[in-house]
Structures are given as structure tokens and as C-alpha cells.
Design an enzyme around this catalytic site. Structure first.
Site, PDB file in Angstrom:
ATOM      1  N   ASN A 132       5.915 -23.905   9.264  1.00  0.00           N
ATOM      2  CA  ASN A 132       4.555 -23.550   8.869  1.00  0.00           C
ATOM      3  C   ASN A 132       4.348 -23.433   7.371  1.00  0.00           C
ATOM      4  O   ASN A 132       3.270 -23.062   6.937  1.00  0.00           O
ATOM      5  CB  ASN A 132       4.146 -22.234   9.539  1.00  0.00           C
ATOM      6  N   GLY A 139      -2.058  -5.748   8.666  1.00  0.00           N
ATOM      7  CA  GLY A 139      -3.269  -5.726   7.843  1.00  0.00           C
ATOM      8  C   GLY A 139      -3.106  -6.573   6.585  1.00  0.00           C
ATOM      9  O   GLY A 139      -4.008  -7.320   6.195  1.00  0.00           O
ATOM     10  N   ASP A 188       0.865  -1.171   0.000  1.00  0.00           N
ATOM     11  CA  ASP A 188       0.000   0.000   0.000  1.00  0.00           C
ATOM     12  C   ASP A 188       0.906   1.227   0.000  1.00  0.00           C
ATOM     13  O   ASP A 188       2.125   1.099  -0.159  1.00  0.00           O
ATOM     14  CB  ASP A 188      -0.972  -0.025   1.190  1.00  0.00           C
ATOM     15  N   CYS A 230       3.223  -2.980   4.124  1.00  0.00           N
ATOM     16  CA  CYS A 230       2.369  -1.847   4.511  1.00  0.00           C
ATOM     17  C   CYS A 230       3.052  -1.168   5.693  1.00  0.00           C
ATOM     18  O   CYS A 230       4.256  -1.320   5.864  1.00  0.00           O
ATOM     19  CB  CYS A 230       0.943  -2.310   4.830  1.00  0.00           C
ATOM     20  N   GLY A 231       2.324  -0.444   6.497  1.00  0.00           N
ATOM     21  CA  GLY A 231       2.930   0.244   7.633  1.00  0.00           C
ATOM     22  C   GLY A 231       3.423  -0.713   8.701  1.00  0.00           C
ATOM     23  O   GLY A 231       4.516  -0.557   9.235  1.00  0.00           O
ATOM     24  N   THR A 232       2.615  -1.729   9.030  1.00  0.00           N
ATOM     25  CA  THR A 232       2.978  -2.688  10.074  1.00  0.00           C
ATOM     26  C   THR A 232       3.170  -4.108   9.567  1.00  0.00           C
ATOM     27  O   THR A 232       3.764  -4.930  10.253  1.00  0.00           O
ATOM     28  CB  THR A 232       1.888  -2.757  11.157  1.00  0.00           C
ATOM     29  N   GLY A 233       2.614  -4.431   8.407  1.00  0.00           N
ATOM     30  CA  GLY A 233       2.607  -5.800   7.907  1.00  0.00           C
ATOM     31  C   GLY A 233       1.406  -6.585   8.390  1.00  0.00           C
ATOM     32  O   GLY A 233       1.075  -7.635   7.840  1.00  0.00           O
ATOM     33  N   LYS A 274      -0.176 -30.662  11.119  1.00  0.00           N
ATOM     34  CA  LYS A 274      -0.826 -29.431  11.603  1.00  0.00           C
ATOM     35  C   LYS A 274      -1.155 -28.499  10.438  1.00  0.00           C
ATOM     36  O   LYS A 274      -2.229 -27.888  10.398  1.00  0.00           O
ATOM     37  CB  LYS A 274       0.075 -28.717  12.602  1.00  0.00           C
TER      38      LYS A 274
END
Length: 158
Positions: free
Chosen positions: A104, A75, A13, A70-73, A141
């Protein structure tokens, strides 16, 4: 990278634009093939759309991995993980970068331009891209997670 070159989709973004440009150049220098879905400026955009475009490249098999900024990762990771077949993780430290693929099978990396510097982001990307997934004690898992995703999708979208 030991001669291993990947096809990588990258998107962002407006908050992640400058970091995306830095990382895109870095990946190209390392001989990876990079598909840039945008955004292409600091103008306000709907980040969910760019997350989904990167994920589409990954689930279609067109790209082996995806990177979303993005800003934080956070969202971007939340949106990405809504898409079946995506296992996105927000990476802020070397341990997570190293373990999220073997443990994972993480196929999408999310980072925040307000959390990591370009230099740290490059280091984390190197670690993440070097990480390999092979069947292990966590495989059941990961498989169960995919089953639960299908089960809930069937319940929700009847």
C-alpha cells in the site's frame, strides 16, 4: 537498518507523549534524523493539528516517513488520511507492519500508546522502516486511490 537512514517526522497528542519520547530516542540511536513536531508534554492538545504537521513534512518531501502516536493510533490515522498524498496505517502487529509498505506504499505509521508497549512499538517500527515499496500488482490500486481522492476533492470543494 543495514545502513539506511531516514528523515522521519514524529508527533503525538498527550496520550502518545511518553511513547513518542521513547521512539524518538530509539530512532536517533539508530541514526535516523528525527523531526519532532510535538506535543511536548501530557497537557491536553488538539491531536488533529499534530497529525497534520507530521503529514506536511511527508507530503512536502522534507521527511521520507511519518510516525504519529495517540491512545489508539486510530484518530491520528483518520486525520492523516484526509491529507492528499498520505497513506497512513495504524500498526499493531508484525504482519501489518511488514505488508503495508510493499502492498500500500504506507508513508505514515500510527500507533496507540494504550495498545502497544514501547518494546512492541520499537519492533513494529523496525519492521515498517525496513519495508520497501516497489511497483507491483497493487500499484494500479494505489494510483486509483489517489485519483479517487482528487475526484472527491474536486466535487467537495468546487
Amino acid at each position: 537498518m543495514g545502513g539506511m537512514f531516514l528523515k522521519i517526522s514524529i508527533g503525538c497528542d498527550q496520550a502518545g507523549f511518553y511513547l513518542k519520547e521513547d521512539l524518538k530516542s530509539y530512532l536517533i540511536e539508530k541514526k535516523h534524523e528525527v523531526m519532532d513536531v510535538g506535543c511536548h508534554s501530557t497537557d491536553q492538545v488538539n491531536w488533529a493539528e499534530y497529525s497534520a504537521m507530521v503529514c506536511e513534512h511527508v507530503i512536502s518531501g522534507e521527511c521520507e516517513r511519518g510516525i504519529i502516536l495517540c491512545g489508539t493510533g486510530v484518530g491520528m490515522a483518520m486525520m492523516a488520511n484526509k491529507i492528499p498524498g498520505i497513506r497512513a496505517v495504524t500498526i499493531e502487529n508484525p504482519f501489518t507492519a511488514a505488508r503495508c509498505v510493499p502492498d500500500n506504499d504506507a508513508n505514515v505509521c500510527c500507533m496507540g500508546s494504550r495498545v502497544v508497549t514501547p518494546q512492541i512499538a520499537k519492533m513494529l517500527l523496525d519492521i515498517w522502516l525496513e519495508a520497501k515499496y516497489e511497483e507491483n500488482a497493487s500499484t494500479w490500486k494505489i494510483n486509483r486511490m489517489a485519483e479517487l481522492q482528487r475526484e472527491y476533492a474536486e466535487k467537495l470543494y468546487k
